[in-house]
Motif scaffolding. Structure first.
Motif, PDB file in Angstrom:
ATOM      1  N   ASN A  65       0.810  -1.224   0.000  1.00  0.00           N
ATOM      2  CA  ASN A  65       0.000   0.000   0.000  1.00  0.00           C
ATOM      3  C   ASN A  65       0.839   1.268   0.000  1.00  0.00           C
ATOM      4  N   LYS A  66       2.008   1.191  -0.636  1.00  0.00           N
ATOM      5  CA  LYS A  66       2.885   2.357  -0.773  1.00  0.00           C
ATOM      6  C   LYS A  66       3.163   2.660  -2.243  1.00  0.00           C
ATOM      7  N   GLY A  67       2.474   1.959  -3.133  1.00  0.00           N
ATOM      8  CA  GLY A  67       2.688   2.152  -4.563  1.00  0.00           C
ATOM      9  C   GLY A  67       3.918   1.450  -5.111  1.00  0.00           C
ATOM     10  N   LEU A  68       4.506   0.574  -4.326  1.00  0.00           N
ATOM     11  CA  LEU A  68       5.746  -0.083  -4.753  1.00  0.00           C
ATOM     12  C   LEU A  68       5.529  -1.083  -5.879  1.00  0.00           C
ATOM     13  N   SER A  69       4.408  -1.780  -5.876  1.00  0.00           N
ATOM     14  CA  SER A  69       4.152  -2.719  -6.974  1.00  0.00           C
ATOM     15  C   SER A  69       4.006  -1.947  -8.287  1.00  0.00           C
ATOM     16  N   LYS A  70       3.386  -0.784  -8.234  1.00  0.00           N
ATOM     17  CA  LYS A  70       3.276   0.049  -9.443  1.00  0.00           C
ATOM     18  C   LYS A  70       4.650   0.499  -9.908  1.00  0.00           C
ATOM     19  N   GLN A  71       5.492   0.889  -8.974  1.00  0.00           N
ATOM     20  CA  GLN A  71       6.849   1.309  -9.335  1.00  0.00           C
ATOM     21  C   GLN A  71       7.632   0.153  -9.946  1.00  0.00           C
ATOM     22  N   LEU A  72       7.473  -1.017  -9.378  1.00  0.00           N
ATOM     23  CA  LEU A  72       8.172  -2.189  -9.883  1.00  0.00           C
ATOM     24  C   LEU A  72       7.727  -2.531 -11.301  1.00  0.00           C
ATOM     25  N   VAL A  73       6.436  -2.600 -11.524  1.00  0.00           N
ATOM     26  CA  VAL A  73       5.932  -2.922 -12.864  1.00  0.00           C
ATOM     27  C   VAL A  73       6.316  -1.827 -13.854  1.00  0.00           C
ATOM     28  N   SER A  74       6.249  -0.588 -13.446  1.00  0.00           N
ATOM     29  CA  SER A  74       6.652   0.525 -14.311  1.00  0.00           C
ATOM     30  C   SER A  74       8.115   0.396 -14.723  1.00  0.00           C
ATOM     31  N   GLU A  75       8.967   0.086 -13.765  1.00  0.00           N
ATOM     32  CA  GLU A  75      10.397  -0.095 -14.044  1.00  0.00           C
ATOM     33  C   GLU A  75      10.618  -1.220 -15.045  1.00  0.00           C
ATOM     34  N   ILE A  76       9.875  -2.291 -14.895  1.00  0.00           N
ATOM     35  CA  ILE A  76       9.998  -3.421 -15.815  1.00  0.00           C
ATOM     36  C   ILE A  76       9.550  -3.018 -17.219  1.00  0.00           C
ATOM     37  N   ILE A  77       8.380  -2.428 -17.326  1.00  0.00           N
ATOM     38  CA  ILE A  77       7.825  -2.036 -18.629  1.00  0.00           C
ATOM     39  C   ILE A  77       8.727  -1.029 -19.346  1.00  0.00           C
ATOM     40  N   ASP A  78       9.342  -0.130 -18.579  1.00  0.00           N
ATOM     41  CA  ASP A  78      10.173   0.929 -19.162  1.00  0.00           C
ATOM     42  C   ASP A  78      11.638   0.554 -19.325  1.00  0.00           C
ATOM     43  N   HIS A  79      12.041  -0.617 -18.870  1.00  0.00           N
ATOM     44  CA  HIS A  79      13.453  -0.981 -18.904  1.00  0.00           C
ATOM     45  C   HIS A  79      13.974  -0.992 -20.346  1.00  0.00           C
ATOM     46  N   PRO A  80      15.125  -0.363 -20.582  1.00  0.00           N
ATOM     47  CA  PRO A  80      15.666  -0.266 -21.951  1.00  0.00           C
ATOM     48  C   PRO A  80      15.854  -1.611 -22.658  1.00  0.00           C
ATOM     49  N   GLU A  81      16.198  -2.656 -21.917  1.00  0.00           N
ATOM     50  CA  GLU A  81      16.418  -3.961 -22.541  1.00  0.00           C
ATOM     51  C   GLU A  81      15.129  -4.671 -22.931  1.00  0.00           C
ATOM     52  N   LEU A  82      13.985  -4.084 -22.562  1.00  0.00           N
ATOM     53  CA  LEU A  82      12.705  -4.735 -22.834  1.00  0.00           C
ATOM     54  C   LEU A  82      11.848  -3.946 -23.817  1.00  0.00           C
ATOM     55  N   GLN A  83      12.427  -2.959 -24.443  1.00  0.00           N
ATOM     56  CA  GLN A  83      11.679  -2.175 -25.416  1.00  0.00           C
ATOM     57  C   GLN A  83      11.589  -2.938 -26.733  1.00  0.00           C
ATOM     58  N   GLY A  84      10.465  -2.840 -27.400  1.00  0.00           N
ATOM     59  CA  GLY A  84      10.274  -3.498 -28.687  1.00  0.00           C
ATOM     60  C   GLY A  84       9.775  -4.930 -28.598  1.00  0.00           C
ATOM     61  N   LEU A  85       9.483  -5.408 -27.385  1.00  0.00           N
ATOM     62  CA  LEU A  85       8.934  -6.756 -27.265  1.00  0.00           C
ATOM     63  C   LEU A  85       7.569  -6.815 -27.946  1.00  0.00           C
ATOM     64  N   ARG A  86       7.316  -7.865 -28.651  1.00  0.00           N
ATOM     65  CA  ARG A  86       6.032  -8.015 -29.329  1.00  0.00           C
ATOM     66  C   ARG A  86       4.923  -8.397 -28.352  1.00  0.00           C
ATOM     67  N   ARG A  87       5.278  -9.168 -27.323  1.00  0.00           N
ATOM     68  CA  ARG A  87       4.260  -9.621 -26.382  1.00  0.00           C
ATOM     69  C   ARG A  87       4.871  -9.788 -24.999  1.00  0.00           C
ATOM     70  N   ILE A  88       4.134  -9.304 -23.999  1.00  0.00           N
ATOM     71  CA  ILE A  88       4.457  -9.567 -22.593  1.00  0.00           C
ATOM     72  C   ILE A  88       3.201 -10.188 -21.997  1.00  0.00           C
ATOM     73  N   MET A  89       3.367 -11.333 -21.397  1.00  0.00           N
ATOM     74  CA  MET A  89       2.224 -12.049 -20.825  1.00  0.00           C
ATOM     75  C   MET A  89       2.412 -12.232 -19.329  1.00  0.00           C
ATOM     76  N   LEU A  90       1.329 -12.534 -18.659  1.00  0.00           N
ATOM     77  CA  LEU A  90       1.366 -12.890 -17.249  1.00  0.00           C
ATOM     78  C   LEU A  90       0.084 -13.605 -16.912  1.00  0.00           C
ATOM     79  N   ALA A  91       0.078 -14.212 -15.749  1.00  0.00           N
ATOM     80  CA  ALA A  91      -1.129 -14.830 -15.207  1.00  0.00           C
ATOM     81  C   ALA A  91      -1.296 -14.315 -13.788  1.00  0.00           C
ATOM     82  N   THR A  92      -2.516 -13.942 -13.437  1.00  0.00           N
ATOM     83  CA  THR A  92      -2.794 -13.471 -12.083  1.00  0.00           C
ATOM     84  C   THR A  92      -4.182 -13.892 -11.666  1.00  0.00           C
ATOM     85  N   ARG A  93      -4.323 -14.170 -10.407  1.00  0.00           N
ATOM     86  CA  ARG A  93      -5.629 -14.516  -9.857  1.00  0.00           C
ATOM     87  C   ARG A  93      -6.328 -13.279  -9.307  1.00  0.00           C
TER      88      ARG A  93
END
Length: 142
Positions: free
Chosen positions: A82-110
């Motif tokens: 409840n401090k916004g850390l999960s949002k920061q973590l996912v944002s960092e992943i999505i914006d990471h330079p080595e992950l730009q241009g990926l055609r698909r990112i998938m996940l599974a969540t309940r």
């Protein structure tokens, strides 16, 4: 993220913190330590640390870093939620330079659809195209 930092340096990550959380999670309960260690070693991992350098969060991507990634094992320990850390973590992943241009990112969540939808994740448009081998009890049989 005052007082927190994110790292992709696997040598900084605290295996015991990761294993303690993941091995009791709904998605990987009972995972053997050797399997978890191998999963970490063969993935692109992200960890969040507090101001005392304690690891308080984690995520890993199974990826070729060119076309595809599967986001897995995302967590923030209970005392830092409840401090916004999960949002920061996912944002960092999505914006990471080595992950730009990926055609698909998938996940599974309940239970975290709302978090991931903020970053453009959506339900599979054509689920009939996807197939899987699903062994939900694999950690109980080994």
């Amino acid at each position: 993220m005052d007082g927190y930092r994110i790292s992709t340096d696997i040598n900084e990550m605290d295996f015991d913190v990761i294993y303690q959380f993941i091995s009791t999670s709904y998605w990987a309960q009972g995972i053997p330590k050797t399997t978890m260690r191998k999963a970490i070693e063969n993935a692109f991992c992200f960890a969040i640390f507090d101001s005392d350098n304690n690891q308080i969060g984690f995520a890993r991507l199974i990826t070729d870093r060119a076309t595809f990634a599967y986001l897995a094992d995302v967590f923030i320990v209970e005392t830092h939620r409840n401090k916004g850390l999960s949002k920061q973590l996912v944002s960092e992943i999505i914006d990471h330079p080595e992950l730009q241009g990926l055609r698909r990112i998938m996940l599974a969540t309940r239970d975290a659809h709302g978090l991931y939808q903020q970053f453009g994740f959506e339900a599979i448009n054509a689920p009939e195209m996807l197939m899987q081998i699903h062994r939900p009890n694999v950690y109980k049989n080994g």
